[in-house]
Scaffold this active site. Structure first.
Site, PDB file in Angstrom:
ATOM      1  N   TYR B 159      38.404 -69.604 -18.485  1.00  0.00           N
ATOM      2  CA  TYR B 159      37.996 -69.760 -19.664  1.00  0.00           C
ATOM      3  C   TYR B 159      38.910 -68.871 -20.582  1.00  0.00           C
ATOM      4  CZ  TYR B 159      34.642 -69.994 -23.633  1.00  0.00           C
ATOM      5  OH  TYR B 159      34.417 -70.105 -24.908  1.00  0.00           O
ATOM      6  N   TYR B 209      39.681 -77.085 -27.226  1.00  0.00           N
ATOM      7  CA  TYR B 209      38.564 -76.371 -26.980  1.00  0.00           C
ATOM      8  C   TYR B 209      37.160 -77.241 -26.677  1.00  0.00           C
ATOM      9  CZ  TYR B 209      34.897 -72.686 -27.178  1.00  0.00           C
ATOM     10  OH  TYR B 209      33.980 -71.928 -26.891  1.00  0.00           O
TER      11      TYR B 209
END
Lengths: 138, 264
Positions: B159, B209
């Site tokens: 992440y 994203y």
């Protein structure tokens, strides 16, 4: 229009703090059960869960734990201050609070820098605690 | 509206995730001397993967070390390319039984290990911004459940809301000592052909994203062999992967999840 930045959203937990600020007193909570000094204000103690609390006045000195320099205004009220410094300051009493570092070039701010409080009287109702480099022993 | 989301932090002009992670990254610079010389490898390396991914928002835009350095500050110490993208879109991962999955057309990918650790709720009480973050305990739990060591991992999907997040996560997983990332990332280590591919879609920084599903779905698809020109294996001069390490975190490093996947 006067003050163009966001103002504090006062609630039951933070009201004594902002009332103190108006008198230029930096008030933090102290647990009456275990003695923990805490920030941000909360209904119960994160260490012992007691809701018995008193407010004590911090002397307004600390050190920069970390900081960030904003080069972009995400709210129009900050446009004229770019670049400005947001910091986490560790008060000498222990608690860490988010604030601004003012009164110096942003490039001169560093972690562990000694700082002291300076009050920004932004309206009839609010004075906001900010910090500047420690000006020497007083 | 702004104050509803950020509370009294807005008084000081402190907004959103970028400001919080900038505080974390600045403290890390102080504690273990990291900084742009480490983070540029992450931004540039992930962009090289995005350049192989036609679905990536940055597919046709190259990024060099000089481009990284020349970019404007947003919230210092982050320059433009330290920040993830803003995207509309969606991802999904379908979880079913191994028995059912054996009937489906794609290769079978299973969960080997999971770990989670959520250290705090308030930035002003955070003592983990420069590590160890929740990644340390979550990673140990996931590796323990999987019964493997770090050396068994073929590639990572981390992440990457900001470049620093990739560094601190891999550091807390134990891939290098605090500050060791500067050397570890050198020489194209995470790029196509590198010894430890990281964020092979381009990630949140250079693909899109889609929160924690950008890394997780990429991990699954790589193990299934569905990644086209960016596929790990002979196409990209890397090992054909069997084991994939994926991460997700939330807040300002306040929550963390680690997931280890395996192709059967």
């Amino acid at each position: 229009m006067g003050y163009a930045k966001p103002l504090p959203q006062v609630n039951a937990d933070t009201r004594p703090f902002w009332q103190g600020c108006r008198q230029h007193l930096l008030k933090i909570q102290k647990c009456k059960n275990c003695g923990l000094l805490r920030w941000p204000p909360a209904f119960i103690c994160s260490a012992c869960l007691s809701s018995e609390v008193e407010w004590v006045v911090a002397k307004g000195r600390g050190r920069v734990y970390s900081f960030a320099v904003y080069h972009s205004a995400y709210q129009p009220g900050f446009q004229d201050e770019l670049p400005y410094v947001v910091a986490l300051v560790d008060l000498d009493e222990g608690p860490r609070m988010i604030t601004n570092i003012v009164g110096c070039d942003p490039g001169g701010v560093y972690c562990e820098m000694a700082v002291e409080i300076v009050w920004d009287d932004v309206s009839e109702a609010f004075s906001i605690p900010k910090f500047r480099p420690l000006q020497g022993e007083g | 509206m702004l104050s509803d989301m950020t509370g009294d932090e807005a008084i000081y002009g402190h907004f959103g995730a970028a400001g919080g992670y900038a505080l974390a990254a600045q403290r890390a610079m102080h504690e273990f001397n990291t900084g742009p010389d480490t983070w540029k490898h992450i931004a540039v390396g992930q962009r090289a993967w995005a350049n192989l991914n036609p679905r990536a928002m940055m597919y046709d835009r190259r990024l060099t070390d000089d481009d990284y350095r020349a970019a404007k500050w947003l919230i210092e110490p982050f320059r433009l390319f330290d920040n993830c993208l803003v995207s509309d879109g969606g991802r999904a991962c379908i979880l079913t039984s191994v028995e059912r999955a054996r009937d489906l057309k794609h290769p079978l990918v299973t969960i080997m290990g999971l770990g989670q650790h959520n250290p705090s709720g308030d930035l002003q009480k955070a003592d983990y911004l420069a590590g160890p973050t929740g990644a340390k305990i979550a990673g140990e739990a996931a590796f323990s459940m999987a019964g493997i060591s770090r050396e068994a991992v073929d590639a990572c999907q981390i992440y990457d809301c900001f470049t620093y997040t990739v560094e601190i996560t891999l550091q807390d997983y134990g891939y290098f000592e605090p500050g060791g990332g500067k050397d570890w990332f050198m020489g194209g280590a995470i790029e196509p052909g590198g010894r430890m591919p990281v964020n092979t879609s381009g990630g949140l920084l250079s693909e899109a994203y889609h929160m924690g599903l950008t890394p997780l779905t990429e991990g699954v698809m790589q193990l299934m062999g569905r990644c086209g020109p960016r596929q790990l294996g002979p196409e990209t001069n890397t090992k054909t992967p069997e084991i994939m390490l994926c991460s997700d975190n939330g807040g300002i490093l306040q929550t963390h999840a680690c997931c280890i996947l395996r192709r059967l």
